[in-house]
Enzyme design. Structure first.
Site, PDB file in Angstrom:
ATOM      1  CB  ALA A  72      -1.374   0.201   0.948  1.00  0.00           C
ATOM      2  CB  ALA A  73       4.437   1.724  -0.992  1.00  0.00           C
ATOM      3  NE  ARG A  84      -3.342   3.648 -13.207  1.00  0.00           N
ATOM      4  CZ  ARG A  84      -3.647   2.897 -13.365  1.00  0.00           C
ATOM      5  NH1 ARG A  84      -4.287   2.793 -14.080  1.00  0.00           N
ATOM      6  NH2 ARG A  84      -2.702   2.055 -13.024  1.00  0.00           N
ATOM      7  NE  ARG A 110     -29.247  15.921  11.154  1.00  0.00           N
ATOM      8  CZ  ARG A 110     -29.416  16.639  11.223  1.00  0.00           C
ATOM      9  NH1 ARG A 110     -30.323  18.083  11.216  1.00  0.00           N
ATOM     10  NH2 ARG A 110     -28.013  17.385  11.654  1.00  0.00           N
ATOM     11  CG  ASN A 150     -50.718  12.435  15.794  1.00  0.00           C
ATOM     12  OD1 ASN A 150     -51.046  12.251  15.675  1.00  0.00           O
ATOM     13  ND2 ASN A 150     -51.186  14.202  16.083  1.00  0.00           N
ATOM     14  CG  ASN A 157     -31.854  20.697  17.763  1.00  0.00           C
ATOM     15  OD1 ASN A 157     -32.640  21.667  17.064  1.00  0.00           O
ATOM     16  ND2 ASN A 157     -31.095  20.146  18.263  1.00  0.00           N
ATOM     17  CE1 TYR A 158     -26.126  24.928  18.123  1.00  0.00           C
ATOM     18  CE2 TYR A 158     -26.866  26.636  16.076  1.00  0.00           C
ATOM     19  CZ  TYR A 158     -25.816  26.078  16.870  1.00  0.00           C
ATOM     20  OH  TYR A 158     -24.739  26.711  16.461  1.00  0.00           O
ATOM     21  NE  ARG A 214     -54.907  28.329  17.771  1.00  0.00           N
ATOM     22  CZ  ARG A 214     -55.597  27.192  17.983  1.00  0.00           C
ATOM     23  NH1 ARG A 214     -57.166  27.685  17.902  1.00  0.00           N
ATOM     24  NH2 ARG A 214     -56.143  25.777  17.695  1.00  0.00           N
TER      25      ARG A 214
END
Length: 433
Positions: free
Chosen positions: A9-10, A15, A309, A351, A360-361, A414
């Protein structure tokens, strides 16, 4: 098995046209070199990887997976080429199998084919339609090899030969010790070729045999085009294994599954699905064009067009179209469509209405949203974390939740609806009257 293995693997891998070393390019989730080391360990306890170009990076990446591999750095300045690569290898067994680090499709069972031939040197060859770029294998009708001629050194007549060298060899170590230093660099490239050992063996009446191998399995990856071809072969192998274990795949050619993924039970994967990282799918239905990454999905249906995620655990839940879930635990939850649930814990019977977002951030840190059992979250709800919603709560549509909601409550914030009569006509003019 008393066999040592050396993996070359040297090379610079020019390419590939990449700053990343060739053997660190990934196929189905893992680096190419990872695959060949993993398979080598199934048959050998003595594995040496020969490095040069960006050796520190390669060792660092492989140390994430293996802690018992020998590494040596090739003296490329004085001994370039494949023959120079194995000069410093010190095998502890009587046989040395020489492999290439860019053969990610090679498996242990393929390596063992070389041990079944009785010869001092066993090498691999295959027949291809276009042999350009490969070393030609010149042999008799009993597959005894007379010599190997590198493509750049071959005559026009030799270039017509379609039997080519796949670059894998099994040597008697005693032969190597006696003859490695006899290799010269008297060729156009001024390199030391491992293939010259075949010529030396024939001069000493030592038997060299070639075994015919499957080009698909032994293919070397030298460009990003080759990388894509190898990926296709690997994907077919991965998906075949899962389908034979009972997984249903609709249009499997459109599905992408990385090597570390686990699928168990009677699961269904529809077209366009991508399963990435350490994902586990258990008795679940993953619908069209979903992505699941480093997560667990159990007894659930996902999608179509949903994204799960990393670090999510979804059990007994329905996740509909255009829902994104990140680092969340959902148990017995319905989230039908168009929602983002990040850094959350949501319990059974709840639901999640269309357009719900866990905020969340805050620009600096991530915060958690906890939702209890039997909560009805109305459409277009924003939950500003950190926040906790206890069991048996109704959150009215269009609500922004900024504080904890106690059990059994209705949350609503509201503004009263204002209606101004005839405003349309005043705004656009009399032509609409």
């Amino acid at each position: 098995m008393s066999i040592s293995i050396a993996i070359m693997a040297a090379g610079f891998g020019t390419r590939m046209k990449s700053k990343l070393p060739k053997v660190l390019h990934k196929i189905s989730g893992y680096e190419m070199l990872y695959y060949i080391i993993k398979e080598s360990k199934k048959i050998s306890d003595d594995i040496t990887v020969i490095l040069y170009h960006r050796s520190d990076l390669i060792i660092k990446e492989m140390n994430k997976y293996f802690d018992d591999i020998n590494y040596i750095i090739q003296d490329v300045k004085n001994f370039p080429g494949t023959g120079g690569a194995i000069r410093e290898v010190n095998p502890k067994h009587k046989k040395l199998l020489v492999l290439n680090g860019d053969m990610p499709l090679l498996e242990a069972k393929d390596m063992l084919l070389f041990t079944q031939e009785k010869a001092d040197i066993v090498m691999s060859s295959f027949t291809c339609k276009d042999p350009s770029g490969y070393g030609r294998v010149i042999m008799d009708d009993k597959n005894r090899v007379e010599k190997i001629v590198e493509d750049k050194d071959a005559t026009s007549e030799q270039k017509k030969i379609h039997d080519v060298n796949a670059g894998v060899y099994l040597f008697n170590v005693s032969f190597l010790k006696n003859n490695l230093k006899k290799i010269s660099n008297n060729n156009k490239q001024k390199e030391y070729y491992i293939t010259d050992l075949v010529k030396i063996a024939n001069e000493q009446n030592i038997t060299v045999k070639a075994i015919k191998i499957d080009e698909e399995v032994f293919m070397g990856v030298n460009s990003k085009y080759h990388l894509a071809i190898a990926e296709e072969f690997m994907q077919k192998r991965i998906k075949k294994r899962f389908m034979e274990d009972g997984v249903i795949m609709r249009l499997p050619a459109t599905i992408y599954i990385e090597s570390m993924v686990e699928i168990t039970g009677e699961s269904i994967l529809e077209s366009g699905v991508s399963l990435l990282g350490n994902t586990k799918i258990i008795d679940s239905h993953i619908k069209t064009n979903c992505v699941v990454e480093d997560s667990i999905v159990e007894n659930s249906d996902i999608g179509p067009v949903a994204r799960i995620r990393p670090n999510s655990i979804i059990k007994k839940s329905h996740i509909g179209n255009f829902v994104e879930i990140k680092k969340s635990n959902l148990n017995g939850v319905k989230a039908g469509h168009l929602s983002y649930l990040g850094d959350s814990e949501i319990d059974e019977g709840t639901n999640i209405g269309c357009g719900t977002i866990t905020c969340n951030y805050d620009g600096k840190a991530k915060y958690k949203t906890i939702i209890g059992k039997n909560v009805f979250v109305g459409s277009d709800t924003q939950l500003v974390a950190p926040v906790k919603v206890e069991d048996d709560v109704i959150i009215a549509s269009g609500t922004t939740v900024t504080k904890d909601i106690p059990k059994g409550s209705l949350a609503i914030n509201r503004e009263p609806l204002k209606i101004i009569n005839n405003f349309f006509y005043k705004f656009f003019g009399k032509k609409y009257e």
